[in-house]
Design an enzyme around this catalytic site. Structure first.
Site, mmCIF file in Angstrom:
data_model
loop_
_atom_site.group_PDB
_atom_site.id
_atom_site.type_symbol
_atom_site.label_atom_id
_atom_site.label_comp_id
_atom_site.label_asym_id
_atom_site.label_seq_id
_atom_site.Cartn_x
_atom_site.Cartn_y
_atom_site.Cartn_z
ATOM 1 N N HIS A 163 39.865 40.060 49.403
ATOM 2 C CA HIS A 163 38.670 40.493 50.130
ATOM 3 C C HIS A 163 38.575 39.730 51.455
ATOM 4 O O HIS A 163 39.141 38.638 51.577
ATOM 5 C CB HIS A 163 37.407 40.145 49.323
ATOM 6 C CG HIS A 163 37.217 40.940 48.076
ATOM 7 N ND1 HIS A 163 37.082 40.361 46.833
ATOM 8 C CD2 HIS A 163 37.104 42.277 47.873
ATOM 9 C CE1 HIS A 163 36.902 41.302 45.916
ATOM 10 N NE2 HIS A 163 36.924 42.469 46.515
ATOM 11 N N CYS A 248 31.488 34.793 45.269
ATOM 12 C CA CYS A 248 31.471 36.042 44.487
ATOM 13 C C CYS A 248 30.677 35.930 43.198
ATOM 14 O O CYS A 248 30.421 36.930 42.538
ATOM 15 C CB CYS A 248 32.886 36.514 44.205
ATOM 16 S SG CYS A 248 33.859 35.327 43.351
HETATM 17 N N1 CIR Z 1 34.271 38.520 46.009
HETATM 18 C C1 CIR Z 1 35.287 38.017 45.328
HETATM 19 O O1 CIR Z 1 35.960 37.128 45.789
HETATM 20 N N2 CIR Z 1 35.554 38.559 44.154
HETATM 21 C C2 CIR Z 1 36.594 38.133 43.302
HETATM 22 C C3 CIR Z 1 36.995 39.221 42.379
HETATM 23 C C4 CIR Z 1 38.102 38.806 41.482
HETATM 24 C C5 CIR Z 1 38.494 39.866 40.454
HETATM 25 N N3 CIR Z 1 39.460 39.314 39.572
HETATM 26 C C6 CIR Z 1 39.048 41.096 41.114
HETATM 27 O O2 CIR Z 1 40.247 41.159 41.340
HETATM 28 O O3 CIR Z 1 38.301 42.026 41.384
#
Ligand code: CIR
Length: 258
Positions: A163, A248
């Site tokens: 992201h 997140c």
């Molecule tokens: N905003 C973020 O940094 N989100 C992390 C999401 C990690 C999750 N394992 C994903 O791949 O969607």
């Protein structure tokens, strides 16, 4: 008076099955993750944030990364349509929580995809990462929803990270911070400061110059302290194994009318 609420979601018992894209999978200790999440939430509360728990999503391994499910600007919420299909069921309960908190709710519609981790707000500028999880239609819909409210939406192509906010976030003085190997277009940011560690690029602004950040970035913490900020480190090792970072794990709501 600005609100100080933070939406959080407890980790699923299936957390260890969460997605990994840019790093190798390593075993996640679910019990330790729950402890770390509790400490994270407690730290928010200690610094004056009222935590609001959205309905758990036990069948969604990545549900704890609640930031990805929504973008909130002022008191207007744009419910995400995650680029990762396995994450789409996460949004329904978040929508309900935000409506209950008094946000007006908008949605990203097919064919748009957008995840909140791709959206960095710096004042009235909204940077949006166009990459693996957020597509052009998602960017266009973000513009349609927030530009009429006075936001300036700046799209930033990304390819090296999950992201946009895996690469950059911003200090309270609006300086955008990033770990150079992962920041592809530093010139889009009016003020940009390199940090010495990947996880040093992620800060949550707690207010009063305090920066919630990962304990895995001690050199970056030293740099911020030297700039007059107060780092507040938390250990989030189990979430880092799934490409998660401090931002997140919550959605801060600063402009609720209710
Ligand atoms: N905003 C973020 O940094 N989100 C992390 C999401 C990690 C999750 N394992 C994903 O791949 O969607």
């Amino acid at each position: 008076m600005p609100s100080r609420k933070a939406l959080i979601r407890r980790p699923s018992p299936r957390l260890a099955e969460g997605l990994v894209t840019h790093i190798e999978r390593t075993p996640v200790d679910a019990a330790l993750a729950l402890e770390q999440w509790q400490t994270y939430a407690e730290t928010l509360r200690e610094h004056g944030w009222e935590t609001v728990e959205t309905e758990p999503a036990d069948d969604c391994p990545d549900g704890v990364f609640v930031e990805d499910t929504v973008v909130v600007f002022r008191n207007v919420a744009l419910i995400a349509r995650p680029g990762a299909e396995s994450r789409r069921p996460e949004t329904a309960a978040v929508e309900e929580s935000l409506a209950r908190l008094g946000c007006s709710v908008n949605w990203v519609w097919e064919p748009g995809t957008l995840e909140g981790g791709d959206v960095l707000k710096v004042g009235d500028t909204i940077y949006v990462g166009r990459g693996g999880r957020t597509n052009a239609a998602g960017v266009a819909q973000l513009r349609q929803v927030f530009e009429p409210l006075g936001a300036r939406v700046v799209a930033v192509p990304i390819s090296k990270v999950l992201h946009l906010k895996s690469a950059v976030t911003a200090l309270p003085d609006a300086t955008v911070i990033g770990y150079p190997p992962l920041v592809e277009t530093p010139s889009v940011f009016p003020r940009h400061l390199p940090v010495p560690e990947e996880s040093g690029a992620h800060v949550v602004l707690l207010g009063g110059g305090r920066l919630l950040m990962a304990a895995s970035a001690p050199k970056s913490a030293e740099l911020f302290a030297d700039l007059g900020y107060e780092p507040v480190p938390v250990d989030i090792s189990e979430f880092e194994k799934l490409e998660g970072c401090v931002t997140c794990l919550s959605v801060r709501l600063r402009d609720l009318h209710a």
